[in-house]
Design a protein around this motif. Sequence first.
Motif, PDB file in Angstrom:
ATOM      1  N   GLN A 105      72.620  56.204  56.760  1.00  0.00           N
ATOM      2  CA  GLN A 105      73.482  55.720  55.683  1.00  0.00           C
ATOM      3  C   GLN A 105      72.739  54.744  54.776  1.00  0.00           C
ATOM      4  O   GLN A 105      72.862  54.809  53.549  1.00  0.00           O
ATOM      5  CB  GLN A 105      74.723  55.058  56.282  1.00  0.00           C
ATOM      6  N   LEU A 106      71.945  53.853  55.372  1.00  0.00           N
ATOM      7  CA  LEU A 106      71.188  52.915  54.549  1.00  0.00           C
ATOM      8  C   LEU A 106      70.143  53.639  53.711  1.00  0.00           C
ATOM      9  O   LEU A 106      69.928  53.297  52.538  1.00  0.00           O
ATOM     10  CB  LEU A 106      70.525  51.856  55.433  1.00  0.00           C
ATOM     11  N   MET A 107      69.506  54.639  54.273  1.00  0.00           N
ATOM     12  CA  MET A 107      68.517  55.410  53.511  1.00  0.00           C
ATOM     13  C   MET A 107      69.167  56.079  52.303  1.00  0.00           C
ATOM     14  O   MET A 107      68.590  56.112  51.208  1.00  0.00           O
ATOM     15  CB  MET A 107      67.873  56.465  54.418  1.00  0.00           C
ATOM     16  N   GLU A 108      70.382  56.598  52.476  1.00  0.00           N
ATOM     17  CA  GLU A 108      71.072  57.218  51.344  1.00  0.00           C
ATOM     18  C   GLU A 108      71.405  56.172  50.283  1.00  0.00           C
ATOM     19  O   GLU A 108      71.273  56.433  49.081  1.00  0.00           O
ATOM     20  CB  GLU A 108      72.356  57.918  51.821  1.00  0.00           C
ATOM     21  N   GLU A 109      71.798  54.980  50.707  1.00  0.00           N
ATOM     22  CA  GLU A 109      72.076  53.933  49.730  1.00  0.00           C
ATOM     23  C   GLU A 109      70.806  53.538  48.970  1.00  0.00           C
ATOM     24  O   GLU A 109      70.844  53.292  47.763  1.00  0.00           O
ATOM     25  CB  GLU A 109      72.696  52.719  50.418  1.00  0.00           C
ATOM     26  N   LEU A 110      69.683  53.473  49.669  1.00  0.00           N
ATOM     27  CA  LEU A 110      68.427  53.146  48.996  1.00  0.00           C
ATOM     28  C   LEU A 110      68.028  54.253  48.018  1.00  0.00           C
ATOM     29  O   LEU A 110      67.509  53.980  46.927  1.00  0.00           O
ATOM     30  CB  LEU A 110      67.323  52.915  50.026  1.00  0.00           C
ATOM     31  N   ASP A 111      68.273  55.513  48.398  1.00  0.00           N
ATOM     32  CA  ASP A 111      68.009  56.616  47.475  1.00  0.00           C
ATOM     33  C   ASP A 111      68.878  56.495  46.227  1.00  0.00           C
ATOM     34  O   ASP A 111      68.408  56.691  45.098  1.00  0.00           O
ATOM     35  CB  ASP A 111      68.278  57.960  48.154  1.00  0.00           C
ATOM     36  N   LEU A 112      70.148  56.166  46.446  1.00  0.00           N
ATOM     37  CA  LEU A 112      71.080  56.080  45.321  1.00  0.00           C
ATOM     38  C   LEU A 112      70.733  54.930  44.381  1.00  0.00           C
ATOM     39  O   LEU A 112      70.860  55.053  43.157  1.00  0.00           O
ATOM     40  CB  LEU A 112      72.504  55.926  45.841  1.00  0.00           C
ATOM     41  N   CYS A 113      70.292  53.809  44.942  1.00  0.00           N
ATOM     42  CA  CYS A 113      69.944  52.691  44.055  1.00  0.00           C
ATOM     43  C   CYS A 113      68.729  53.045  43.203  1.00  0.00           C
ATOM     44  O   CYS A 113      68.603  52.584  42.064  1.00  0.00           O
ATOM     45  CB  CYS A 113      69.737  51.401  44.845  1.00  0.00           C
ATOM     46  N   ASP A 114      67.842  53.882  43.744  1.00  0.00           N
ATOM     47  CA  ASP A 114      66.678  54.324  42.961  1.00  0.00           C
ATOM     48  C   ASP A 114      67.061  55.370  41.912  1.00  0.00           C
ATOM     49  O   ASP A 114      66.604  55.320  40.767  1.00  0.00           O
ATOM     50  CB  ASP A 114      65.609  54.911  43.886  1.00  0.00           C
ATOM     51  N   GLU A 115      67.882  56.327  42.317  1.00  0.00           N
ATOM     52  CA  GLU A 115      68.199  57.457  41.442  1.00  0.00           C
ATOM     53  C   GLU A 115      69.247  57.126  40.385  1.00  0.00           C
ATOM     54  O   GLU A 115      69.183  57.639  39.261  1.00  0.00           O
ATOM     55  CB  GLU A 115      68.685  58.637  42.289  1.00  0.00           C
ATOM     56  N   LEU A 116      70.216  56.264  40.735  1.00  0.00           N
ATOM     57  CA  LEU A 116      71.335  56.022  39.823  1.00  0.00           C
ATOM     58  C   LEU A 116      71.474  54.564  39.392  1.00  0.00           C
ATOM     59  O   LEU A 116      72.183  54.288  38.411  1.00  0.00           O
ATOM     60  CB  LEU A 116      72.651  56.461  40.491  1.00  0.00           C
ATOM     61  N   GLY A 117      70.828  53.649  40.100  1.00  0.00           N
ATOM     62  CA  GLY A 117      70.988  52.236  39.793  1.00  0.00           C
ATOM     63  C   GLY A 117      69.744  51.600  39.227  1.00  0.00           C
ATOM     64  O   GLY A 117      68.899  52.274  38.623  1.00  0.00           O
ATOM     65  N   ASN A 118      69.624  50.289  39.450  1.00  0.00           N
ATOM     66  CA  ASN A 118      68.489  49.559  38.879  1.00  0.00           C
ATOM     67  C   ASN A 118      67.320  49.427  39.853  1.00  0.00           C
ATOM     68  O   ASN A 118      66.423  48.620  39.648  1.00  0.00           O
ATOM     69  CB  ASN A 118      68.938  48.175  38.408  1.00  0.00           C
ATOM     70  N   GLY A 119      67.360  50.209  40.939  1.00  0.00           N
ATOM     71  CA  GLY A 119      66.257  50.208  41.879  1.00  0.00           C
ATOM     72  C   GLY A 119      66.373  49.173  42.976  1.00  0.00           C
ATOM     73  O   GLY A 119      65.467  49.049  43.810  1.00  0.00           O
ATOM     74  N   THR A 120      67.477  48.424  43.006  1.00  0.00           N
ATOM     75  CA  THR A 120      67.673  47.438  44.061  1.00  0.00           C
ATOM     76  C   THR A 120      69.041  47.639  44.704  1.00  0.00           C
ATOM     77  O   THR A 120      69.977  48.153  44.087  1.00  0.00           O
ATOM     78  CB  THR A 120      67.592  45.992  43.532  1.00  0.00           C
ATOM     79  N   LEU A 121      69.135  47.212  45.958  1.00  0.00           N
ATOM     80  CA  LEU A 121      70.400  47.196  46.685  1.00  0.00           C
ATOM     81  C   LEU A 121      70.610  45.760  47.131  1.00  0.00           C
ATOM     82  O   LEU A 121      69.654  45.070  47.483  1.00  0.00           O
ATOM     83  CB  LEU A 121      70.336  48.121  47.898  1.00  0.00           C
ATOM     84  N   ARG A 122      71.853  45.308  47.106  1.00  0.00           N
ATOM     85  CA  ARG A 122      72.094  43.907  47.454  1.00  0.00           C
ATOM     86  C   ARG A 122      73.080  43.790  48.605  1.00  0.00           C
ATOM     87  O   ARG A 122      74.146  44.410  48.589  1.00  0.00           O
ATOM     88  CB  ARG A 122      72.633  43.131  46.260  1.00  0.00           C
ATOM     89  N   ILE A 123      72.705  43.001  49.608  1.00  0.00           N
ATOM     90  CA  ILE A 123      73.610  42.673  50.701  1.00  0.00           C
ATOM     91  C   ILE A 123      74.488  41.522  50.228  1.00  0.00           C
ATOM     92  O   ILE A 123      73.984  40.513  49.740  1.00  0.00           O
ATOM     93  CB  ILE A 123      72.837  42.257  51.963  1.00  0.00           C
ATOM     94  N   THR A 124      75.792  41.662  50.383  1.00  0.00           N
ATOM     95  CA  THR A 124      76.706  40.641  49.894  1.00  0.00           C
ATOM     96  C   THR A 124      76.980  39.588  50.956  1.00  0.00           C
ATOM     97  O   THR A 124      76.673  39.760  52.135  1.00  0.00           O
ATOM     98  CB  THR A 124      78.043  41.251  49.448  1.00  0.00           C
ATOM     99  N   SER A 125      77.625  38.511  50.546  1.00  0.00           N
ATOM    100  CA  SER A 125      77.993  37.453  51.479  1.00  0.00           C
ATOM    101  C   SER A 125      79.192  37.849  52.335  1.00  0.00           C
ATOM    102  O   SER A 125      79.613  37.080  53.197  1.00  0.00           O
ATOM    103  CB  SER A 125      78.295  36.153  50.720  1.00  0.00           C
ATOM    104  N   ARG A 126      79.739  39.063  52.112  1.00  0.00           N
ATOM    105  CA  ARG A 126      80.807  39.592  52.962  1.00  0.00           C
ATOM    106  C   ARG A 126      80.316  40.815  53.737  1.00  0.00           C
ATOM    107  O   ARG A 126      81.106  41.683  54.117  1.00  0.00           O
ATOM    108  CB  ARG A 126      82.051  39.947  52.140  1.00  0.00           C
ATOM    109  N   GLN A 127      79.012  40.912  53.949  1.00  0.00           N
ATOM    110  CA  GLN A 127      78.414  41.939  54.817  1.00  0.00           C
ATOM    111  C   GLN A 127      78.505  43.347  54.232  1.00  0.00           C
ATOM    112  O   GLN A 127      78.338  44.321  54.967  1.00  0.00           O
ATOM    113  CB  GLN A 127      79.081  41.933  56.205  1.00  0.00           C
ATOM    114  N   ALA A 128      78.749  43.469  52.957  1.00  0.00           N
ATOM    115  CA  ALA A 128      78.796  44.784  52.315  1.00  0.00           C
ATOM    116  C   ALA A 128      77.515  44.990  51.520  1.00  0.00           C
ATOM    117  O   ALA A 128      76.569  44.212  51.628  1.00  0.00           O
ATOM    118  CB  ALA A 128      80.029  44.890  51.420  1.00  0.00           C
TER     119      ALA A 128
END
Length: 568
Positions: free
Chosen positions: A88-111
């Motif tokens: 699941q994390l690998m898919e999120e990292l793929d998505l941040c590269d393909e559709l976002g700004n190339g970064t993923l952020r862990i929030t202060s609420r664990q999301a």
Amino acid sequence: MASTDKKLSPVEGIKDDSNYLRGNIATEMVDGTDHFSKESIQLIKHFGMYQQDDRDARAASRAAGGSGKEYIMMVRTRLPAGLLTSKQLMEELDLCDELGNGTLRITSRQATQFHGIHKDNVRTLMQRMKGVGLTTLGACGDVNRNVMCCPAPFKNNQLHNQIQDMSFQLADHFAPKTGAYREIFLQDPETGEKEQVDTGETIEPIYGKHYLPRKFKMGICLPEDNCIDVYTQDLGMIAIHEEGKIIGYNILVGGGMGRTPSADKTYPALGMKLTYVSPEDLIPVCEAIVKVQRDFGNREDRKVARLKYTVRNMGLDEFKKKVEEYFGRDLPDPHPADVTDFDDHKGWSEQGDGNWFYGLNVENGRIADNETHSLKTAIREICTTLDPGIHFTGHQDIIFSGIAEADKGKLEDILRKHKVVLTEEISNTLRWSMACVAWPTCGLSITESERALPGMVDDLEKEVEKLGLSGEKFTMRMTGCPNGCARPYNSDIGLVGRAKEKYTMFLGGRLLGNRLSYIYKDMVPADEVVPELVKVLTVFKEQRVEGESLGDFCDRLGQEKLLEATGG
């Protein structure tokens, strides 16, 4: 809704007309524009999205003849207890590269949060997330948001499994039931399911047609480990246990961090003990609390619509009576147990099953590759080669679980290869710091936070070392506005954006999270923050009593005496 004789806030009207959050979102998804209407902006929050624009790009946009706004979406994942798999994390990292700004952020609420998503890519992102069992539904909006819980993967007792399982039960129970999310984002717009029509049955049995007056936050902790800041939650749960078994939960109500400096009616607050309930009664009692907030929360003024205001306006005793009425029977007094310690779960720990977990410090939660390190690439390699369990903490860090004894060195080698500093090699100043996103994308931010705190930490840790205080633990949290997403109002040091490059400095909270701080100085320029803190730390070193923490020292002296001691 309560107070129907009063003028409701505009957002209440938007929800009322939305047909259970649908509104015009489906039409606007394909209208060819790069943004949503002001009505839809309020509704899409319930599906885990905020419409934003990159304020760093405004000048270039105007120079090119544009409007000055480059619209983007922040999309947030709902992850109870911060738990997910390597896949699941690998898919999120793929998505941040393909559709976002190339970064993923862990929030202060664990999301997690994606940044820089264009409207045309939202549906693709959500469908890909669904493909790996993830959702954004209920991550934002006037509903119960991500349920926080201690994420530690200890296997030698059942306590952590029990509270983590309960966080998933709570998340499922309080998730919005409307079919709008599936219809708009997960189904083919031509062949998918059609609109859910209210035929007299209750579509939202907990929330009703109007949902809650404001956002709602839950969290579960153990008395010996308040790593999720249970006192800052609208509804906090302390799991009381004996002989390795949870016997019940202390319920706290009315925590919340946001404030508006210009409005005295607003304030940060910590939860108050309401009652003690059995594990079997926990969800029904939580539902009763949510329904009381639904029916008696302020729907006229969103500034004072959180549960903390409902509880204090009603009075705790009257609030409890109303909860008892909704629950159906009397509730006992709280259990005497309370929080006693805090573990950030960083570094190596034995799981209890022969394997280990490793807590890695992620500065301000930002998973990215940059000129100093390649954290995102390192995490990809760890997930690919070791396939660990993934656990996000309430301090924006990541835990890799299920690491065999023989693979501990391999994990460290991967991190070092990509120039990621190990947890054991960072200072306490950095270890206990965190910041919200703020400028340039958060529409509420007044000034910098995530981009400003690292430089301050670098400067402060040098001064802390000079003072011989490197062994001290003190939380330092920064936010770009008074909403307090990084929970600055109960930390040892809180820095809250007040104006451009100016902060309100709060002191006197504590690592344990059960005491609010006070305003030490207001409108402190960014370049004076560290010098001001050095003065405080110097006095702390000179005048502390044995064993006293920085927060306890500042609380004991109070603002007036501390200002006098530091020379004002």
